[in-house]
Design a protein around this motif. Structure first.
Motif, PDB file in Angstrom:
ATOM      1  N   THR A 143      11.946  25.259 -12.981  1.00 23.67           N
ATOM      2  CA  THR A 143      12.443  24.512 -13.708  1.00 23.67           C
ATOM      3  C   THR A 143      13.851  23.963 -13.606  1.00 23.67           C
ATOM      4  O   THR A 143      14.192  24.758 -12.794  1.00 23.67           O
ATOM      5  N   ALA A 144      14.336  23.823 -14.021  1.00 20.91           N
ATOM      6  CA  ALA A 144      14.981  22.275 -13.298  1.00 20.91           C
ATOM      7  C   ALA A 144      15.620  21.580 -14.769  1.00 20.91           C
ATOM      8  O   ALA A 144      14.988  21.115 -15.787  1.00 20.91           O
ATOM      9  N   GLY A 145      17.169  22.330 -15.199  1.00 27.62           N
ATOM     10  CA  GLY A 145      17.310  21.609 -17.078  1.00 27.62           C
ATOM     11  C   GLY A 145      17.031  22.347 -17.640  1.00 27.62           C
ATOM     12  O   GLY A 145      17.228  21.913 -19.173  1.00 27.62           O
ATOM     13  N   GLY A 146      16.288  23.355 -18.007  1.00 23.36           N
ATOM     14  CA  GLY A 146      15.753  24.568 -18.931  1.00 23.36           C
ATOM     15  C   GLY A 146      14.112  23.700 -19.317  1.00 23.36           C
ATOM     16  O   GLY A 146      13.690  23.883 -19.783  1.00 23.36           O
ATOM     17  N   GLN A 147      13.892  22.944 -18.043  1.00 22.12           N
ATOM     18  CA  GLN A 147      12.589  22.508 -18.281  1.00 22.12           C
ATOM     19  C   GLN A 147      10.750  23.921 -17.353  1.00 22.12           C
ATOM     20  O   GLN A 147      12.124  23.236 -16.268  1.00 22.12           O
ATOM     21  N   ALA A 148      10.139  24.143 -17.828  1.00 25.24           N
ATOM     22  CA  ALA A 148       9.613  24.006 -16.730  1.00 25.24           C
ATOM     23  C   ALA A 148       8.353  22.648 -16.890  1.00 25.24           C
ATOM     24  O   ALA A 148       8.043  22.615 -16.583  1.00 25.24           O
ATOM     25  N   TYR A 149       8.500  23.112 -14.415  1.00 28.25           N
ATOM     26  CA  TYR A 149       7.421  22.484 -14.512  1.00 28.25           C
ATOM     27  C   TYR A 149       6.763  22.978 -13.254  1.00 28.25           C
ATOM     28  O   TYR A 149       7.267  24.699 -12.924  1.00 28.25           O
ATOM     29  N   PHE A 150       5.857  22.579 -12.756  1.00 27.98           N
ATOM     30  CA  PHE A 150       4.350  23.544 -12.231  1.00 27.98           C
ATOM     31  C   PHE A 150       3.772  22.115 -11.333  1.00 27.98           C
ATOM     32  O   PHE A 150       3.420  21.524 -11.981  1.00 27.98           O
ATOM     33  N   LEU A 151       3.626  22.503  -9.731  1.00 27.38           N
ATOM     34  CA  LEU A 151       2.493  22.074  -9.437  1.00 27.38           C
ATOM     35  C   LEU A 151       1.894  22.847  -8.523  1.00 27.38           C
ATOM     36  O   LEU A 151       2.168  24.136  -7.478  1.00 27.38           O
ATOM     37  N   GLU A 152       0.947  22.618  -8.129  1.00 27.21           N
ATOM     38  CA  GLU A 152      -0.279  22.983  -6.996  1.00 27.21           C
ATOM     39  C   GLU A 152      -1.224  21.862  -6.032  1.00 27.21           C
ATOM     40  O   GLU A 152      -1.255  21.259  -6.911  1.00 27.21           O
ATOM     41  N   GLN A 153      -1.078  22.355  -4.866  1.00 22.72           N
ATOM     42  CA  GLN A 153      -1.515  21.707  -4.459  1.00 22.72           C
ATOM     43  C   GLN A 153      -1.893  22.711  -2.751  1.00 22.72           C
ATOM     44  O   GLN A 153      -1.766  23.973  -2.463  1.00 22.72           O
ATOM     45  N   ASP A 154      -3.609  21.536  -2.425  1.00 18.54           N
ATOM     46  CA  ASP A 154      -4.029  22.729  -1.034  1.00 18.54           C
ATOM     47  C   ASP A 154      -3.829  22.512  -0.216  1.00 18.54           C
ATOM     48  O   ASP A 154      -2.731  21.075  -0.225  1.00 18.54           O
ATOM     49  N   LEU A 155      -3.859  23.254   0.649  1.00 16.10           N
ATOM     50  CA  LEU A 155      -2.721  23.215   1.752  1.00 16.10           C
ATOM     51  C   LEU A 155      -3.760  23.595   3.099  1.00 16.10           C
ATOM     52  O   LEU A 155      -4.271  24.652   2.964  1.00 16.10           O
ATOM     53  N   THR A 156      -4.708  22.438   4.253  1.00 18.48           N
ATOM     54  CA  THR A 156      -4.980  23.671   5.163  1.00 18.48           C
ATOM     55  C   THR A 156      -4.498  23.588   6.450  1.00 18.48           C
ATOM     56  O   THR A 156      -3.689  23.248   6.631  1.00 18.48           O
ATOM     57  N   VAL A 157      -3.873  24.618   7.205  1.00 13.33           N
ATOM     58  CA  VAL A 157      -3.067  25.198   8.074  1.00 13.33           C
ATOM     59  C   VAL A 157      -3.331  25.721   9.150  1.00 13.33           C
ATOM     60  O   VAL A 157      -5.101  25.621   9.374  1.00 13.33           O
ATOM     61  N   ILE A 158      -3.829  24.893  10.416  1.00  8.53           N
ATOM     62  CA  ILE A 158      -4.486  24.803  11.782  1.00  8.53           C
ATOM     63  C   ILE A 158      -3.902  25.173  12.900  1.00  8.53           C
ATOM     64  O   ILE A 158      -2.705  25.190  12.964  1.00  8.53           O
ATOM     65  N   GLU A 159      -4.634  26.036  13.525  1.00  8.74           N
ATOM     66  CA  GLU A 159      -4.137  26.300  14.608  1.00  8.74           C
ATOM     67  C   GLU A 159      -3.469  26.037  15.742  1.00  8.74           C
ATOM     68  O   GLU A 159      -3.690  24.717  15.754  1.00  8.74           O
TER      69      GLU A 159
END
Length: 159
Positions: A143-159
């Motif tokens: 939340t920022a300034g009383g407003q809700a935000y949401f982000l979803e992103q895929d991530l691939t972790v490599i050795e």
């Protein structure tokens, strides 16, 4: 004169077979209806209204995040094994609070959550050394300034 003995007429099995097929079909349909009536189907949860409101709030937060002048950036540098979260400058000066959820679709036991702790430049660096290689979903909920935000992103972790 004697009349020749006539054999009784042959009876056909077709009428009995047709009746038997109809009876078996009726028994089959009846058993299916009985089974369907015994099955408990709960399509609506007890708190469906609250869940709908929460879902709508999440969709509003996703739309609000997409409408930011510059996008929220989630970058992974495989060489340094660091994840960089960068919020837009438009949110600078506002009180930002939130969490970063790391969701592993293949193993729930690996899921974890970190608090969102931004530096002065609206950036947070997260070390990914201890994260198992493979697919992760990063969910940034803040939340920022009383407003809700949401982000979803895929991530691939490599050795």
């Amino acid at each position: 004169m004697t009349s020749p003995i006539t054999a009784p007429p042959k009876r056909s099995a077709w009428p009995y077979a047709i009746v038997a097929v109809f009876v078996l079909f009726a028994v089959y349909i009846g058993s299916m209806v009985y089974q369907a009536m015994q099955t408990d189907v709960n399509l609506v949860s007890a708190d469906y209204y609250q869940k709908e409101l929460a879902h709508q709030q999440r969709m509003n937060a996703v739309a609000r995040t997409a409408a930011l002048p510059t996008p929220v950036q989630v970058r992974h540098d495989a060489a340094s094994r660091r994840l960089t979260l960068q919020l837009p400058a438009a949110l600078a000066g506002q009180a930002v609070q939130g969490q970063v959820h790391f969701f592993r679709p293949s193993d729930k036991a690996l899921d974890f959550t970190l608090p969102l702790q931004l530096a002065a430049d609206q950036r947070q660096l997260i070390n990914t050394n201890k994260m198992a290689p493979g697919l992760w979903r990063v969910q940034l909920d803040f939340t920022a300034g009383g407003q809700a935000y949401f982000l979803e992103q895929d991530l691939t972790v490599i050795e």
